[in-house]
Scaffold this active site. Sequence first.
Site, PDB file in Angstrom:
ATOM      1  N   ARG A  70       8.398  24.347  -1.024  1.00  0.00           N
ATOM      2  CA  ARG A  70       7.544  23.887  -0.303  1.00  0.00           C
ATOM      3  C   ARG A  70       6.168  24.151  -1.112  1.00  0.00           C
ATOM      4  O   ARG A  70       5.264  25.193  -0.871  1.00  0.00           O
ATOM      5  CB  ARG A  70       7.346  24.794   0.846  1.00  0.00           C
ATOM      6  CG  ARG A  70       8.580  24.652   1.675  1.00  0.00           C
ATOM      7  CD  ARG A  70       9.138  23.562   2.249  1.00  0.00           C
ATOM      8  NE  ARG A  70       8.535  22.645   3.410  1.00  0.00           N
ATOM      9  CZ  ARG A  70       9.151  23.012   4.519  1.00  0.00           C
ATOM     10  NH1 ARG A  70       9.590  23.837   4.819  1.00  0.00           N
ATOM     11  NH2 ARG A  70       8.371  22.410   5.691  1.00  0.00           N
ATOM     12  N   GLN A  91       4.981  18.178  -2.005  1.00  0.00           N
ATOM     13  CA  GLN A  91       4.785  17.492  -0.617  1.00  0.00           C
ATOM     14  C   GLN A  91       4.876  16.337  -0.233  1.00  0.00           C
ATOM     15  O   GLN A  91       5.420  15.921   0.749  1.00  0.00           O
ATOM     16  CB  GLN A  91       3.088  17.831  -0.142  1.00  0.00           C
ATOM     17  CG  GLN A  91       2.633  19.466   0.255  1.00  0.00           C
ATOM     18  CD  GLN A  91       1.408  19.520   0.350  1.00  0.00           C
ATOM     19  OE1 GLN A  91       0.519  18.627   0.209  1.00  0.00           O
ATOM     20  NE2 GLN A  91       0.869  20.673   0.919  1.00  0.00           N
ATOM     21  N   ASP A 136       8.985  15.970   0.552  1.00  0.00           N
ATOM     22  CA  ASP A 136       9.116  17.025   1.541  1.00  0.00           C
ATOM     23  C   ASP A 136       9.827  16.418   2.748  1.00  0.00           C
ATOM     24  O   ASP A 136       8.986  16.285   3.732  1.00  0.00           O
ATOM     25  CB  ASP A 136       8.104  17.939   1.820  1.00  0.00           C
ATOM     26  CG  ASP A 136       8.329  19.199   2.513  1.00  0.00           C
ATOM     27  OD1 ASP A 136       9.656  19.152   3.122  1.00  0.00           O
ATOM     28  OD2 ASP A 136       7.622  20.246   2.561  1.00  0.00           O
ATOM     29  N   SER A 160       9.288  18.527   6.057  1.00  0.00           N
ATOM     30  CA  SER A 160       7.961  18.184   6.531  1.00  0.00           C
ATOM     31  C   SER A 160       7.906  16.952   7.485  1.00  0.00           C
ATOM     32  O   SER A 160       7.507  16.999   8.624  1.00  0.00           O
ATOM     33  CB  SER A 160       6.844  18.516   5.552  1.00  0.00           C
ATOM     34  OG  SER A 160       6.849  19.873   5.357  1.00  0.00           O
ATOM     35  N   TYR A 183       7.189  31.657   5.330  1.00  0.00           N
ATOM     36  CA  TYR A 183       8.354  31.677   6.422  1.00  0.00           C
ATOM     37  C   TYR A 183       7.907  32.988   7.297  1.00  0.00           C
ATOM     38  O   TYR A 183       7.468  33.993   6.780  1.00  0.00           O
ATOM     39  CB  TYR A 183       9.646  31.608   6.081  1.00  0.00           C
ATOM     40  CG  TYR A 183      10.088  30.275   5.395  1.00  0.00           C
ATOM     41  CD1 TYR A 183      10.303  29.236   6.166  1.00  0.00           C
ATOM     42  CD2 TYR A 183       9.981  29.961   3.954  1.00  0.00           C
ATOM     43  CE1 TYR A 183      10.507  27.979   5.940  1.00  0.00           C
ATOM     44  CE2 TYR A 183      10.337  28.691   3.625  1.00  0.00           C
ATOM     45  CZ  TYR A 183      10.495  27.831   4.479  1.00  0.00           C
ATOM     46  OH  TYR A 183      10.918  26.294   4.040  1.00  0.00           O
TER      47      TYR A 183
HETATM   48  N1  LIG Z   1       2.836  23.746   0.652  1.00  0.00           N
HETATM   49  C1  LIG Z   1       3.675  22.949   1.271  1.00  0.00           C
HETATM   50  O1  LIG Z   1       3.857  22.076   0.536  1.00  0.00           O
HETATM   51  C2  LIG Z   1       4.146  23.315   2.646  1.00  0.00           C
HETATM   52  C3  LIG Z   1       4.947  22.160   3.255  1.00  0.00           C
HETATM   53  C4  LIG Z   1       5.592  22.387   4.474  1.00  0.00           C
HETATM   54  C5  LIG Z   1       5.432  23.593   5.070  1.00  0.00           C
HETATM   55  N2  LIG Z   1       4.943  24.579   4.413  1.00  0.00           N
HETATM   56  C6  LIG Z   1       5.149  25.936   4.788  1.00  0.00           C
HETATM   57  O2  LIG Z   1       6.199  26.433   5.206  1.00  0.00           O
HETATM   58  C7  LIG Z   1       6.220  27.281   6.141  1.00  0.00           C
HETATM   59  C8  LIG Z   1       7.336  26.961   7.261  1.00  0.00           C
HETATM   60  O3  LIG Z   1       7.087  25.625   7.794  1.00  0.00           O
HETATM   61  P1  LIG Z   1       8.217  24.977   8.618  1.00  0.00           P
HETATM   62  O4  LIG Z   1       7.622  24.059   9.422  1.00  0.00           O
HETATM   63  O5  LIG Z   1       9.417  24.829   7.757  1.00  0.00           O
HETATM   64  O6  LIG Z   1       8.723  26.355   9.608  1.00  0.00           O
HETATM   65  P2  LIG Z   1      10.020  26.837  10.360  1.00  0.00           P
HETATM   66  O7  LIG Z   1      10.695  25.414  10.863  1.00  0.00           O
HETATM   67  O8  LIG Z   1      10.903  27.465   9.260  1.00  0.00           O
HETATM   68  O9  LIG Z   1       9.692  27.502  11.703  1.00  0.00           O
HETATM   69  C9  LIG Z   1       8.901  27.144  12.467  1.00  0.00           C
HETATM   70  C10 LIG Z   1       7.675  28.329  13.066  1.00  0.00           C
HETATM   71  O10 LIG Z   1       8.268  29.443  13.537  1.00  0.00           O
HETATM   72  C11 LIG Z   1       7.687  30.404  13.445  1.00  0.00           C
HETATM   73  N3  LIG Z   1       8.422  31.630  13.999  1.00  0.00           N
HETATM   74  C12 LIG Z   1       9.552  32.457  13.338  1.00  0.00           C
HETATM   75  N4  LIG Z   1       9.712  33.278  14.278  1.00  0.00           N
HETATM   76  C13 LIG Z   1       8.968  33.200  15.447  1.00  0.00           C
HETATM   77  C14 LIG Z   1       8.859  34.247  16.555  1.00  0.00           C
HETATM   78  N5  LIG Z   1       9.622  35.106  16.605  1.00  0.00           N
HETATM   79  N6  LIG Z   1       7.844  33.847  17.504  1.00  0.00           N
HETATM   80  C15 LIG Z   1       6.970  32.765  16.990  1.00  0.00           C
HETATM   81  N7  LIG Z   1       6.875  32.150  16.059  1.00  0.00           N
HETATM   82  C16 LIG Z   1       7.988  32.293  14.998  1.00  0.00           C
HETATM   83  C17 LIG Z   1       7.605  30.447  11.853  1.00  0.00           C
HETATM   84  O11 LIG Z   1       6.385  31.255  11.445  1.00  0.00           O
HETATM   85  C18 LIG Z   1       7.002  29.046  11.815  1.00  0.00           C
HETATM   86  O12 LIG Z   1       5.770  28.738  11.736  1.00  0.00           O
HETATM   87  C19 LIG Z   1       4.998  27.276   6.862  1.00  0.00           C
HETATM   88  O13 LIG Z   1       4.158  28.387   6.438  1.00  0.00           O
HETATM   89  C20 LIG Z   1       4.459  26.082   6.234  1.00  0.00           C
HETATM   90  O14 LIG Z   1       2.860  26.006   6.367  1.00  0.00           O
HETATM   91  C21 LIG Z   1       4.247  24.452   3.243  1.00  0.00           C
END
Ligand SMILES: NC(=O)c1ccc[n+]([C@@H]2O[C@H](COP(=O)([O-])OP(=O)(O)OC[C@H]3O[C@@H](n4cnc5c(N)ncnc54)[C@H](O)[C@@H]3O)[C@@H](O)[C@H]2O)c1
Length: 390
Positions: free
Chosen positions: A122, A127, A130, A133, A226
Amino acid sequence: MYVNVAVLKETQPHERRVALAPSVVPKLIKLGAKVHMQTGAGDAIKLADSAFKDVAFIADRKVLVADADVVLAVQPPALEVIDAMKKGAILISFVYADHQPALVKRLIDRKITCFAMERLPRITRAQSMDALSSQSALAGYYAVQLGAIHLRRVLPKITTAAGTIGPAKVLVMGLGVAGLEALATAHRLGAVTEGYDVRPETEEQALSLGATFVETGVDARGKGGYARELTPEEKTKVAAALTKHLQSADLIITTAAIPGRPSPKLISKAEVAGMKPGAVIVDLSAEGGGNCEDTRPGETAEIGQVTIVAPLNVPSFLGEDASELYSKNQYNLLALMMKNNIITIDWGDEILAKTALTHDGQMKNQATRPRANPGVGDKAPTPEPAAKVA
Ligand SMILES: NC(=O)c1ccc[n+]([C@@H]2O[C@H](COP(=O)([O-])OP(=O)(O)OC[C@H]3O[C@@H](n4cnc5c(N)ncnc54)[C@H](O)[C@@H]3O)[C@@H](O)[C@H]2O)c1
């Protein structure tokens, strides 16, 4: 000289996506590909074979992949497909190796170079590739639509001569890609929106989407952006802060996930019993077991006065757009390795090195990314590391 690319028709139940959209075919050809697809690959989303220009169609999947340098798919293919592939060919699809030990073994035995879409790092440069996403964003959008059709009230404020109906209150729990898209969609539809997450940086993101943020005083940032699992004390603290928000919500959308763990339970049975009559929960974490104790993955359940919708493979409901985005993600990944009509894999490239699962008869990376996938498999992720293969 050209690269022979083969695209499979998906066979898993309820899978409507296809790994190649018609708009991406000319881009692949420009890269130096000769494109073959399995007959009827786009049928589930009403894309006839004739919609794909400059593509040769082959009905038998074993014949289709026999000469392919690259095989594209959404779901992990059947073992007989791997057996029919050329030794040393490339497979690009979701895999989730810890649920697929037999497939991983076969990939190794057949010396297939497999890039597993869920392993893509990520990072900013990746991006455009991905798929987690792109598919999650669609799922977040769709969750609001699903919630809206199960509610017995409207989302926006509506004024008529007979009086005014106030806006519905939507609470989104878990503000990753899907959760933020759900917040944005619910806001656009006129609901009053609230967001909650255990990563404090999501507060600013929620506010920027017109939502308020439920402050619980718990910071559970884990590795790589995460979240980590909450301690029992943190769970108690969070539950106390969330109670009044759960009780006042008309629609709750949950998306919480922790790498390597089953979906965290954010809503207990007692909390469901305390919700407003007619309230709806859409649980996007059903693949990983669900965020609510009353969730029944794959079903819509009436629990007392509350409806809990727990769909599986949500991106597939939007198969046309999901295929378009997934296809572009795969194209962008392929473009990293296709140059001058040949495949050259630069193992020094972090994206290729980390996304590769198997190469030349070996596991490329032992550690998998075992999290629930929006749209692949139906089992909760297990905390074990990679599948052990000979
Ligand atoms: N840089 C990049 O290119 C890029 C691209 C996509 C995602 N990301 C990042 O990756 C990370 C994961 O994204 P994702 O969509 O795959 O998330 P995910 O599907 O792994 O999780 C969804 C959300 O659930 C939350 N969560 C976990 N336990 C929880 C709890 N007990 N109560 C409330 N919320 C809880 C997590 O913090 C997360 O925001 C994020 O930080 C996102 O910004 C970065």
